[in-house]
Design a protein around this motif. Structure first.
Motif, PDB file in Angstrom:
ATOM      1  N   ASP A  97      60.922  26.027 -13.345  1.00  0.00           N
ATOM      2  CA  ASP A  97      59.752  26.598 -13.428  1.00  0.00           C
ATOM      3  C   ASP A  97      59.672  27.170 -14.928  1.00  0.00           C
ATOM      4  N   LEU A  98      60.754  27.902 -15.424  1.00  0.00           N
ATOM      5  CA  LEU A  98      60.507  28.646 -16.880  1.00  0.00           C
ATOM      6  C   LEU A  98      60.495  27.187 -17.884  1.00  0.00           C
ATOM      7  N   GLN A  99      61.187  26.106 -17.631  1.00  0.00           N
ATOM      8  CA  GLN A  99      61.111  25.073 -18.613  1.00  0.00           C
ATOM      9  C   GLN A  99      59.689  24.601 -18.737  1.00  0.00           C
ATOM     10  N   ARG A 100      58.933  24.332 -17.538  1.00  0.00           N
ATOM     11  CA  ARG A 100      57.515  24.033 -17.461  1.00  0.00           C
ATOM     12  C   ARG A 100      56.642  25.139 -18.119  1.00  0.00           C
ATOM     13  N   LEU A 101      56.943  26.383 -17.786  1.00  0.00           N
ATOM     14  CA  LEU A 101      56.238  27.400 -18.566  1.00  0.00           C
ATOM     15  C   LEU A 101      56.275  27.354 -20.027  1.00  0.00           C
ATOM     16  N   ASN A 102      57.534  27.315 -20.434  1.00  0.00           N
ATOM     17  CA  ASN A 102      57.927  27.107 -21.988  1.00  0.00           C
ATOM     18  C   ASN A 102      56.840  25.963 -22.521  1.00  0.00           C
ATOM     19  N   ALA A 103      56.849  24.643 -21.823  1.00  0.00           N
ATOM     20  CA  ALA A 103      55.925  23.702 -22.011  1.00  0.00           C
ATOM     21  C   ALA A 103      54.829  23.897 -22.464  1.00  0.00           C
ATOM     22  N   ILE A 104      54.104  24.749 -21.539  1.00  0.00           N
ATOM     23  CA  ILE A 104      52.673  25.257 -21.408  1.00  0.00           C
ATOM     24  C   ILE A 104      52.376  26.129 -22.686  1.00  0.00           C
ATOM     25  N   LYS A 105      53.352  26.817 -22.922  1.00  0.00           N
ATOM     26  CA  LYS A 105      53.087  27.930 -24.111  1.00  0.00           C
ATOM     27  C   LYS A 105      53.185  27.112 -25.336  1.00  0.00           C
ATOM     28  N   ARG A 106      54.024  26.191 -25.208  1.00  0.00           N
ATOM     29  CA  ARG A 106      53.936  25.258 -26.633  1.00  0.00           C
ATOM     30  C   ARG A 106      52.918  24.792 -26.774  1.00  0.00           C
ATOM     31  N   GLN A 107      52.298  24.235 -25.647  1.00  0.00           N
ATOM     32  CA  GLN A 107      50.894  23.386 -25.792  1.00  0.00           C
ATOM     33  C   GLN A 107      49.726  24.538 -26.400  1.00  0.00           C
ATOM     34  N   ARG A 108      49.721  25.705 -25.581  1.00  0.00           N
ATOM     35  CA  ARG A 108      48.748  26.818 -25.782  1.00  0.00           C
ATOM     36  C   ARG A 108      49.078  27.171 -27.467  1.00  0.00           C
ATOM     37  N   ALA A 109      50.170  27.169 -27.911  1.00  0.00           N
ATOM     38  CA  ALA A 109      50.211  27.485 -29.531  1.00  0.00           C
ATOM     39  C   ALA A 109      49.860  26.272 -30.351  1.00  0.00           C
ATOM     40  N   GLU A 110      49.972  25.204 -29.991  1.00  0.00           N
ATOM     41  CA  GLU A 110      49.621  24.197 -30.704  1.00  0.00           C
ATOM     42  C   GLU A 110      47.962  24.093 -30.859  1.00  0.00           C
ATOM     43  N   ALA A 111      47.442  24.390 -29.848  1.00  0.00           N
ATOM     44  CA  ALA A 111      46.022  24.401 -29.613  1.00  0.00           C
ATOM     45  C   ALA A 111      45.504  25.595 -30.348  1.00  0.00           C
ATOM     46  N   ALA A 112      46.144  26.793 -30.315  1.00  0.00           N
ATOM     47  CA  ALA A 112      45.595  28.084 -31.024  1.00  0.00           C
ATOM     48  C   ALA A 112      45.915  27.918 -32.564  1.00  0.00           C
ATOM     49  N   GLY A 113      47.203  27.071 -32.871  1.00  0.00           N
ATOM     50  CA  GLY A 113      47.440  26.740 -34.193  1.00  0.00           C
ATOM     51  C   GLY A 113      46.335  26.048 -35.004  1.00  0.00           C
ATOM     52  N   THR A 114      45.910  24.841 -34.147  1.00  0.00           N
ATOM     53  CA  THR A 114      44.864  24.042 -34.684  1.00  0.00           C
ATOM     54  C   THR A 114      43.583  24.674 -35.255  1.00  0.00           C
ATOM     55  N   TYR A 115      43.151  25.661 -34.406  1.00  0.00           N
ATOM     56  CA  TYR A 115      42.173  26.528 -34.509  1.00  0.00           C
ATOM     57  C   TYR A 115      42.232  27.369 -35.610  1.00  0.00           C
ATOM     58  N   PHE A 116      43.419  27.981 -35.687  1.00  0.00           N
ATOM     59  CA  PHE A 116      43.748  28.959 -36.934  1.00  0.00           C
ATOM     60  C   PHE A 116      44.007  28.378 -38.090  1.00  0.00           C
ATOM     61  N   ARG A 117      44.392  26.949 -38.439  1.00  0.00           N
ATOM     62  CA  ARG A 117      44.444  26.395 -39.440  1.00  0.00           C
ATOM     63  C   ARG A 117      42.948  26.088 -39.913  1.00  0.00           C
ATOM     64  N   GLU A 118      42.156  25.681 -39.001  1.00  0.00           N
ATOM     65  CA  GLU A 118      40.707  25.307 -39.497  1.00  0.00           C
ATOM     66  C   GLU A 118      40.194  26.618 -40.003  1.00  0.00           C
ATOM     67  N   ASN A 119      40.387  27.783 -39.563  1.00  0.00           N
ATOM     68  CA  ASN A 119      39.650  29.015 -40.110  1.00  0.00           C
ATOM     69  C   ASN A 119      40.477  29.663 -41.182  1.00  0.00           C
ATOM     70  N   ALA A 120      41.901  29.353 -41.346  1.00  0.00           N
ATOM     71  CA  ALA A 120      42.884  30.182 -42.154  1.00  0.00           C
ATOM     72  C   ALA A 120      42.351  30.316 -43.439  1.00  0.00           C
ATOM     73  N   ALA A 121      41.777  29.159 -44.134  1.00  0.00           N
ATOM     74  CA  ALA A 121      41.409  29.184 -45.365  1.00  0.00           C
ATOM     75  C   ALA A 121      40.409  30.265 -45.865  1.00  0.00           C
ATOM     76  N   GLN A 122      39.316  30.278 -44.869  1.00  0.00           N
ATOM     77  CA  GLN A 122      38.288  31.307 -45.022  1.00  0.00           C
ATOM     78  C   GLN A 122      39.065  32.973 -45.257  1.00  0.00           C
ATOM     79  N   TRP A 123      39.747  33.136 -44.118  1.00  0.00           N
ATOM     80  CA  TRP A 123      40.366  34.408 -43.888  1.00  0.00           C
ATOM     81  C   TRP A 123      41.359  34.676 -45.232  1.00  0.00           C
ATOM     82  N   HIS A 124      41.948  33.663 -45.642  1.00  0.00           N
ATOM     83  CA  HIS A 124      43.041  34.027 -46.609  1.00  0.00           C
ATOM     84  C   HIS A 124      42.204  34.487 -47.823  1.00  0.00           C
ATOM     85  N   ARG A 125      41.128  33.706 -48.249  1.00  0.00           N
ATOM     86  CA  ARG A 125      40.125  34.153 -49.345  1.00  0.00           C
ATOM     87  C   ARG A 125      39.801  35.641 -49.126  1.00  0.00           C
TER      88      ARG A 125
END
Ligand SMILES: C[S@@+](CC[C@H](N)C(=O)[O-])C[C@H]1O[C@@H](n2cnc3c(N)ncnc32)[C@H](O)[C@@H]1O
Length: 309
Positions: A97-125
């Motif tokens: 169960d915990l292994q599968r949970l970690n896989a889901i968390k990794r997927q979430r982190a990747e999706a969130a990371g993509t969104y963040f990268r798309e907006n990061a340039a603006q925030w950085h400025r």
């Protein structure tokens, strides 16, 4: 005693114990839990309902999604935490169960990371225009540790940075934001930081779905310059403060950088340069016992307690 017996009866079943263990490690949707357990959704939903009724789990809605997490209120919360601590992570079922949970968390982190990268340039400025964030954060920690609140609310939490910085100072920390994408990033950040006393919810700062007088500290960090009705947002924040509670506003001092309005939807600009971050604090009077609509904190004009250039 009845509550405790009901909670014990509810958790005395293998799938339900697994659900409690999983929900202790983050906020999860029914479909995520269904995926981890490999059981049908109606079945998992039925188990979740029983656990919520017994007070072991909390259920909350965010738009069309429903999340489950370990209960925050005693006595079931204490029992749930003790049971989770007693569970052996090397048990094959729990381990998988915990292994599968970690896989889901990794997927979430990747999706969130993509969104963040798309907006990061603006925030950085924007961030490059003002003071080192660490100075502001250190000032916030000092203010909050002096006030010593139990329950803290962070309005417009965004990626949850303020929660990460302040949750270690309090018992419970809640972040509210109107952006589901931001909340996904915040959840990943809070889980990564291991802050299980901090959580986030979808919400509107003009109309918080929170009771009167339910927090000892409310923070609004770099949000009000987006607001078309900042006074309404502040009155709403004040409504949720307990007597003697502290309101902390962090935002730019008046400035004249027009491009921030054009390119970043900032609503309120006044002459002045360069960008200055100001921390205003205000206290709800200890004697206040009633909280009428639009009630005020102690200071009518904001009191500047700290200014970082
Ligand atoms: C510049 S970010 C600041 C985030 C965070 N407080 C920080 O300093 O890292 C502003 C945040 O306010 C949120 N926000 C804007 N209007 C809001 C509203 N009406 N209700 C709740 N959140 C709002 C945005 O979604 C965004 O995440």
């Amino acid at each position: 005693m009845e509550h405790l017996l009901a909670a014990l009866r509810a958790v005395a079943e293998a799938t339900r114990l697994r659900l409690v263990v999983l929900c202790a490690r983050g906020e999860l949707t029914v479909s995520e839990l269904t995926h981890i357990l490999g059981q049908s959704q109606p079945r998992v939903s039925r188990h979740l309902k029983l656990l919520c009724e017994a007070g072991l789990l909390d259920r909350f809605r965010e738009g069309s999604w429903v999340f489950y997490r370990l209960s925050q209120s005693d006595p079931a919360s204490t029992l749930a935490r003790q049971l989770v601590a007693a569970c052996d992570e090397t048990d094959p079922t729990i381990g998988l169960d915990l292994q599968r949970l970690n896989a889901i968390k990794r997927q979430r982190a990747e999706a969130a990371g993509t969104y963040f990268r798309e907006n990061a340039a603006q925030w950085h400025r924007i961030r490059s225009l003002y003071v080192d964030e660490r100075e502001v954060e250190a000032a916030l920690v000092e203010i909050i540790s002096t006030a010593d609140p139990r329950d803290l609310l962070d309005i417009g939490t965004g990626t949850g940075r303020v929660l990460e910085v302040l949750a270690p100072q309090v018992q419970n920390a809640l972040g509210i934001d109107q952006s589901r994408e931001m909340l996904s990033i915040a959840r990943v950040n809070l889980e990564r930081a291991g802050l299980d006393n901090a959580s986030v919810r979808l919400g509107d700062m003009y109309q918080l779905a929170l009771p009167d007088a339910s927090f000892d500290a409310v923070v609004i960090h770099q949000v009000l310059h987006y607001a078309d009705r900042p006074a309404t947002a502040i009155a709403e924040a004040a409504r949720t403060l307990r007597p003697d509670g502290i309101l902390v506003l962090v935002d730019f001092a008046p400035h004249a950088l027009e491009f921030l309005r054009d390119e970043h939807a900032h609503r309120r600009l006044l002459p002045g340069y360069p960008l200055t971050v100001v921390i205003w604090t205000a206290h709800r009077p200890a004697a206040a016992s009633r909280f009428a609509q639009g009630s005020r904190v102690a200071t009518t004009g904001a009191l500047v307690t700290g200014e970082v250039h």
